[in-house]
Design a protein around this motif. Structure first.
Motif, PDB file in Angstrom:
ATOM      1  N   ASP A 208      48.229  55.189  49.451  1.00  0.00           N
ATOM      2  CA  ASP A 208      48.154  54.136  50.470  1.00  0.00           C
ATOM      3  C   ASP A 208      46.744  53.989  51.037  1.00  0.00           C
ATOM      4  OD1 ASP A 208      50.846  53.582  50.136  1.00  0.00           O
ATOM      5  OD2 ASP A 208      51.479  54.772  51.864  1.00  0.00           O
ATOM      6  N   GLU A 209      46.072  55.119  51.268  1.00  0.00           N
ATOM      7  CA  GLU A 209      44.694  55.074  51.782  1.00  0.00           C
ATOM      8  C   GLU A 209      43.775  54.352  50.804  1.00  0.00           C
ATOM      9  OE1 GLU A 209      43.446  59.077  52.506  1.00  0.00           O
ATOM     10  OE2 GLU A 209      44.694  59.296  54.286  1.00  0.00           O
ATOM     11  N   MET A 210      43.902  54.670  49.529  1.00  0.00           N
ATOM     12  CA  MET A 210      43.047  54.041  48.536  1.00  0.00           C
ATOM     13  C   MET A 210      43.350  52.543  48.425  1.00  0.00           C
ATOM     14  SD  MET A 210      41.911  55.171  44.723  1.00  0.00           S
ATOM     15  CE  MET A 210      43.555  55.386  44.124  1.00  0.00           C
ATOM     16  N   LEU A 211      44.614  52.172  48.465  1.00  0.00           N
ATOM     17  CA  LEU A 211      44.964  50.756  48.400  1.00  0.00           C
ATOM     18  C   LEU A 211      44.376  50.000  49.576  1.00  0.00           C
ATOM     19  CD1 LEU A 211      48.669  50.928  47.176  1.00  0.00           C
ATOM     20  CD2 LEU A 211      46.672  50.124  45.887  1.00  0.00           C
ATOM     21  N   GLN A 212      44.457  50.602  50.765  1.00  0.00           N
ATOM     22  CA  GLN A 212      43.891  49.952  51.954  1.00  0.00           C
ATOM     23  C   GLN A 212      42.384  49.765  51.814  1.00  0.00           C
ATOM     24  OE1 GLN A 212      45.581  48.589  54.333  1.00  0.00           O
ATOM     25  NE2 GLN A 212      43.829  47.991  55.538  1.00  0.00           N
ATOM     26  N   LEU A 213      41.691  50.771  51.348  1.00  0.00           N
ATOM     27  CA  LEU A 213      40.239  50.663  51.143  1.00  0.00           C
ATOM     28  C   LEU A 213      39.907  49.606  50.100  1.00  0.00           C
ATOM     29  CD1 LEU A 213      39.256  54.439  51.227  1.00  0.00           C
ATOM     30  CD2 LEU A 213      38.657  52.687  52.924  1.00  0.00           C
ATOM     31  N   LEU A 214      40.687  49.549  49.025  1.00  0.00           N
ATOM     32  CA  LEU A 214      40.439  48.546  47.973  1.00  0.00           C
ATOM     33  C   LEU A 214      40.665  47.137  48.510  1.00  0.00           C
ATOM     34  CD1 LEU A 214      42.032  50.315  44.889  1.00  0.00           C
ATOM     35  CD2 LEU A 214      39.596  49.853  45.258  1.00  0.00           C
ATOM     36  N   ARG A 215      41.673  46.968  49.337  1.00  0.00           N
ATOM     37  CA  ARG A 215      41.934  45.638  49.930  1.00  0.00           C
ATOM     38  C   ARG A 215      40.779  45.203  50.833  1.00  0.00           C
ATOM     39  NH1 ARG A 215      47.201  47.924  50.909  1.00  0.00           N
ATOM     40  NH2 ARG A 215      48.568  47.248  49.234  1.00  0.00           N
ATOM     41  N   GLN A 216      40.140  46.173  51.478  1.00  0.00           N
ATOM     42  CA  GLN A 216      39.041  45.861  52.398  1.00  0.00           C
ATOM     43  C   GLN A 216      37.715  45.638  51.673  1.00  0.00           C
ATOM     44  OE1 GLN A 216      39.068  49.148  55.128  1.00  0.00           O
ATOM     45  NE2 GLN A 216      40.943  48.488  56.131  1.00  0.00           N
ATOM     46  N   ALA A 217      37.640  46.064  50.430  1.00  0.00           N
ATOM     47  CA  ALA A 217      36.369  45.958  49.664  1.00  0.00           C
ATOM     48  C   ALA A 217      36.041  44.516  49.350  1.00  0.00           C
ATOM     49  CB  ALA A 217      36.473  46.771  48.381  1.00  0.00           C
TER      50      ALA A 217
ATOM     51  N   MET B   4      39.275  42.816  48.832  1.00  0.00           N
ATOM     52  CA  MET B   4      39.463  42.398  47.469  1.00  0.00           C
ATOM     53  C   MET B   4      40.931  42.036  47.283  1.00  0.00           C
ATOM     54  SD  MET B   4      38.836  44.589  43.982  1.00  0.00           S
ATOM     55  CE  MET B   4      37.364  43.755  43.434  1.00  0.00           C
ATOM     56  N   ASP B   5      41.168  40.990  46.540  1.00  0.00           N
ATOM     57  CA  ASP B   5      42.525  40.577  46.217  1.00  0.00           C
ATOM     58  C   ASP B   5      43.042  41.450  45.073  1.00  0.00           C
ATOM     59  OD1 ASP B   5      44.926  39.317  45.666  1.00  0.00           O
ATOM     60  OD2 ASP B   5      44.004  37.481  44.908  1.00  0.00           O
ATOM     61  N   LEU B   6      44.026  42.262  45.358  1.00  0.00           N
ATOM     62  CA  LEU B   6      44.574  43.165  44.350  1.00  0.00           C
ATOM     63  C   LEU B   6      45.670  42.499  43.516  1.00  0.00           C
ATOM     64  CD1 LEU B   6      44.747  46.499  46.394  1.00  0.00           C
ATOM     65  CD2 LEU B   6      42.894  45.624  44.950  1.00  0.00           C
ATOM     66  N   LYS B   7      45.889  41.216  43.771  1.00  0.00           N
ATOM     67  CA  LYS B   7      46.849  40.414  42.989  1.00  0.00           C
ATOM     68  C   LYS B   7      48.220  41.075  42.942  1.00  0.00           C
ATOM     69  CE  LYS B   7      43.048  38.896  40.083  1.00  0.00           C
ATOM     70  NZ  LYS B   7      42.501  38.882  38.721  1.00  0.00           N
ATOM     71  N   ASN B   8      48.714  41.483  44.120  1.00  0.00           N
ATOM     72  CA  ASN B   8      49.995  42.197  44.205  1.00  0.00           C
ATOM     73  C   ASN B   8      50.026  43.417  43.290  1.00  0.00           C
ATOM     74  OD1 ASN B   8      51.164  40.503  46.155  1.00  0.00           O
ATOM     75  ND2 ASN B   8      51.678  39.007  44.585  1.00  0.00           N
ATOM     76  N   ASN B   9      48.908  44.104  43.231  1.00  0.00           N
ATOM     77  CA  ASN B   9      48.703  45.309  42.412  1.00  0.00           C
ATOM     78  C   ASN B   9      48.736  45.024  40.912  1.00  0.00           C
ATOM     79  OD1 ASN B   9      48.405  46.788  44.737  1.00  0.00           O
ATOM     80  ND2 ASN B   9      50.511  47.493  44.769  1.00  0.00           N
ATOM     81  N   ARG B  10      48.538  43.775  40.542  1.00  0.00           N
ATOM     82  CA  ARG B  10      48.487  43.414  39.122  1.00  0.00           C
ATOM     83  C   ARG B  10      47.051  43.246  38.622  1.00  0.00           C
ATOM     84  NH1 ARG B  10      53.410  40.508  40.560  1.00  0.00           N
ATOM     85  NH2 ARG B  10      55.113  41.649  39.588  1.00  0.00           N
ATOM     86  N   ILE B  11      46.101  43.583  39.467  1.00  0.00           N
ATOM     87  CA  ILE B  11      44.701  43.573  39.050  1.00  0.00           C
ATOM     88  C   ILE B  11      44.516  44.682  38.013  1.00  0.00           C
ATOM     89  CG2 ILE B  11      43.924  45.149  40.868  1.00  0.00           C
ATOM     90  CD1 ILE B  11      41.393  43.359  41.103  1.00  0.00           C
ATOM     91  N   THR B  12      43.672  44.458  37.038  1.00  0.00           N
ATOM     92  CA  THR B  12      43.481  45.495  36.014  1.00  0.00           C
ATOM     93  C   THR B  12      42.471  46.534  36.484  1.00  0.00           C
ATOM     94  OG1 THR B  12      41.674  44.362  34.877  1.00  0.00           O
ATOM     95  CG2 THR B  12      43.926  43.851  34.142  1.00  0.00           C
ATOM     96  N   ILE B  13      42.557  47.691  35.885  1.00  0.00           N
ATOM     97  CA  ILE B  13      41.603  48.760  36.189  1.00  0.00           C
ATOM     98  C   ILE B  13      40.198  48.301  35.799  1.00  0.00           C
ATOM     99  CG2 ILE B  13      40.938  51.132  35.659  1.00  0.00           C
ATOM    100  CD1 ILE B  13      43.478  50.730  37.464  1.00  0.00           C
ATOM    101  N   GLY B  14      40.091  47.551  34.729  1.00  0.00           N
ATOM    102  CA  GLY B  14      38.795  47.018  34.321  1.00  0.00           C
ATOM    103  C   GLY B  14      38.174  46.145  35.393  1.00  0.00           C
TER     104      GLY B  14
END
Length: 70
Positions: free
Chosen positions: A61-70, A1-11
């Motif tokens: 960091d673990e959660m960010l990595q998993l989110l990027r892979q989703a 998933m593209d986290l948009k440089n961590n600017r993706i919203t929680i929603g």
């Protein structure tokens, strides 16, 4: 998933079944937290900044990595 440089919203994260499952698995208390609805418009970057006092960097960091892979 593209986290948009961590600017993706929680929603946006919670609207994706894959990323929602990751968040709920890694931080189970959030699934029942009353602020969940109000937090939909804040960014992942803001959450990371606020959570650094409560969560170890490795867990973040673990959660960010998993989110990027989703």
């Amino acid at each position: 998933m593209d986290l948009k440089n961590n600017r993706i919203t929680i929603g946006e994260l919670l609207d994706s079944p894959q990323s929602k499952a990751i968040i709920y698995k890694k931080i189970p208390i959030i699934s029942k937290h009353p602020i969940q609805g109000a937090a939909r418009s804040i960014t992942l970057e803001q959450v990371i900044s606020a959570s650094e006092a409560f969560l170890p960097p490795k867990k973040i960091d673990e959660m960010l990595q998993l989110l990027r892979q989703a």
